[in-house]
Design a protein around this motif. Sequence first.
Motif, mmCIF file in Angstrom:
data_model
loop_
_atom_site.group_PDB
_atom_site.id
_atom_site.type_symbol
_atom_site.label_atom_id
_atom_site.label_comp_id
_atom_site.label_asym_id
_atom_site.label_seq_id
_atom_site.Cartn_x
_atom_site.Cartn_y
_atom_site.Cartn_z
ATOM 1 N N GLY A 110 -9.745 4.596 -5.883
ATOM 2 C CA GLY A 110 -8.230 3.962 -5.896
ATOM 3 C C GLY A 110 -7.207 4.457 -5.356
ATOM 4 N N SER B 103 -2.496 5.429 -14.003
ATOM 5 C CA SER B 103 -3.453 5.024 -15.281
ATOM 6 C C SER B 103 -4.047 3.669 -15.302
ATOM 7 N N THR B 104 -3.339 2.769 -14.768
ATOM 8 C CA THR B 104 -3.779 1.309 -15.001
ATOM 9 C C THR B 104 -4.948 0.830 -14.114
ATOM 10 N N ALA C 200 1.026 2.476 -10.194
ATOM 11 C CA ALA C 200 0.798 2.019 -11.402
ATOM 12 C C ALA C 200 -0.190 3.062 -11.888
ATOM 13 N N ASP D 91 0.882 -1.210 0.037
ATOM 14 C CA ASP D 91 -0.012 -0.206 -0.099
ATOM 15 C C ASP D 91 0.861 1.266 -0.018
ATOM 16 N N ILE D 92 0.825 2.290 -1.084
ATOM 17 C CA ILE D 92 1.779 3.247 -1.084
ATOM 18 C C ILE D 92 1.415 4.098 0.059
ATOM 19 N N ALA E 222 -1.868 8.996 -8.363
ATOM 20 C CA ALA E 222 -2.778 8.959 -9.475
ATOM 21 C C ALA E 222 -4.097 9.852 -9.551
ATOM 22 N N ASP F 26 -5.954 7.401 -5.318
ATOM 23 C CA ASP F 26 -6.243 8.840 -4.882
ATOM 24 C C ASP F 26 -6.973 8.792 -3.353
HETATM 25 N N1 APR Z 1 -1.281 1.566 -2.936
HETATM 26 C C1 APR Z 1 -0.659 1.267 -4.313
HETATM 27 N N2 APR Z 1 -1.522 1.270 -5.436
HETATM 28 C C2 APR Z 1 -2.765 1.353 -5.432
HETATM 29 C C3 APR Z 1 -3.436 1.480 -4.050
HETATM 30 C C4 APR Z 1 -2.833 1.669 -3.013
HETATM 31 N N3 APR Z 1 -3.255 1.983 -1.950
HETATM 32 N N4 APR Z 1 -4.685 1.670 -4.410
HETATM 33 C C5 APR Z 1 -4.794 1.343 -5.708
HETATM 34 N N5 APR Z 1 -3.617 1.242 -6.270
HETATM 35 C C6 APR Z 1 -3.271 0.666 -7.685
HETATM 36 C C7 APR Z 1 -4.563 0.302 -8.452
HETATM 37 O O1 APR Z 1 -4.718 -1.104 -8.190
HETATM 38 C C8 APR Z 1 -3.966 0.585 -9.805
HETATM 39 O O2 APR Z 1 -2.821 -0.415 -10.322
HETATM 40 O O3 APR Z 1 -3.030 2.221 -8.300
HETATM 41 C C9 APR Z 1 -3.234 1.693 -9.816
HETATM 42 C C10 APR Z 1 -3.923 3.124 -10.441
HETATM 43 O O4 APR Z 1 -5.441 2.707 -10.268
HETATM 44 P P1 APR Z 1 -6.282 3.930 -9.811
HETATM 45 O O5 APR Z 1 -6.153 4.489 -8.376
HETATM 46 O O6 APR Z 1 -7.584 3.673 -10.446
HETATM 47 O O7 APR Z 1 -5.719 5.208 -10.932
HETATM 48 P P2 APR Z 1 -5.726 5.665 -12.333
HETATM 49 O O8 APR Z 1 -6.162 4.535 -13.202
HETATM 50 O O9 APR Z 1 -4.712 6.304 -12.529
HETATM 51 O O10 APR Z 1 -7.150 6.541 -12.383
HETATM 52 C C11 APR Z 1 -7.263 7.684 -11.842
HETATM 53 O O11 APR Z 1 -8.859 7.318 -10.236
HETATM 54 O O12 APR Z 1 -9.847 7.498 -8.419
HETATM 55 C C12 APR Z 1 -9.421 8.006 -9.574
HETATM 56 O O13 APR Z 1 -9.104 10.423 -8.762
HETATM 57 C C13 APR Z 1 -8.730 9.273 -9.472
HETATM 58 O O14 APR Z 1 -10.318 9.703 -11.141
HETATM 59 C C14 APR Z 1 -8.985 9.521 -10.922
HETATM 60 C C15 APR Z 1 -8.769 8.022 -11.456
#
Ligand code: APR
Length: 188
Positions: A43, A128-129, A126, A21-22, A33, A45
Amino acid sequence: MKSSNQLNHNLSARIDVIQGDITQQQVDAIVNAANESLLGGGGVDGAIHRAAGKQLLEECRTLGGCSSGEAKITKGYKLPAKWVIHTVGPIWRGGNNGEDDLLRSCYRHSLNLAEKKGIRTIAFPAISTGVYRFPLDRATKIAINEVKQFLRENLSFEQVIFVCFGDDSYRCYFKNVSELVPLRGIKN
Ligand code: APR
């Protein structure tokens, strides 16, 4: 003069891949992200805003949003990391709409901003993934190549950690780092 082997060795020691977990990372800065509003979301964020506390949203409100491919910095508040670098990844629209360049730009701008602030250790998710649906393998290669280039140009930057949230992401990063960053794990 350093041989290319030594350079590669240094690079491999400065790039790490972990599963976790970041928000828990003990680094100078973590990257978020985010979306263009910078006012939170789901996610990673959502996780960062929950862990940092309400003051993070208050500071984000003063930033006036952020364009895709750009990055802005705030304090980390209740996070172990002192700083949060918010970047906005591209939404995947099939791959012919500048998505690769925008994703590259997220990593480059985040790292340049970090360098300017004197940050030496940083953790990336990661970008955008997830919700933005950028294909994982393609995004991973872009992330690693951009980080490699930056670390080669910024020898005082200590550590970049790719934090993978699930098994698929971890496997993909591990495979690509092994292929793209030679001598990974070998100390000599
Ligand atoms: N720690 C690390 N990585 C995480 C965590 C965490 N706590 N939570 C989620 N992730 C990973 C996801 O599994 C994915 O691989 O972060 C990566 C990016 O996923 P998203 O959070 O969905 O970000 P993104 O694809 O860039 O989409 C951005 O999502 O919630 C929104 O406000 C944000 O609208 C924006 C969109």
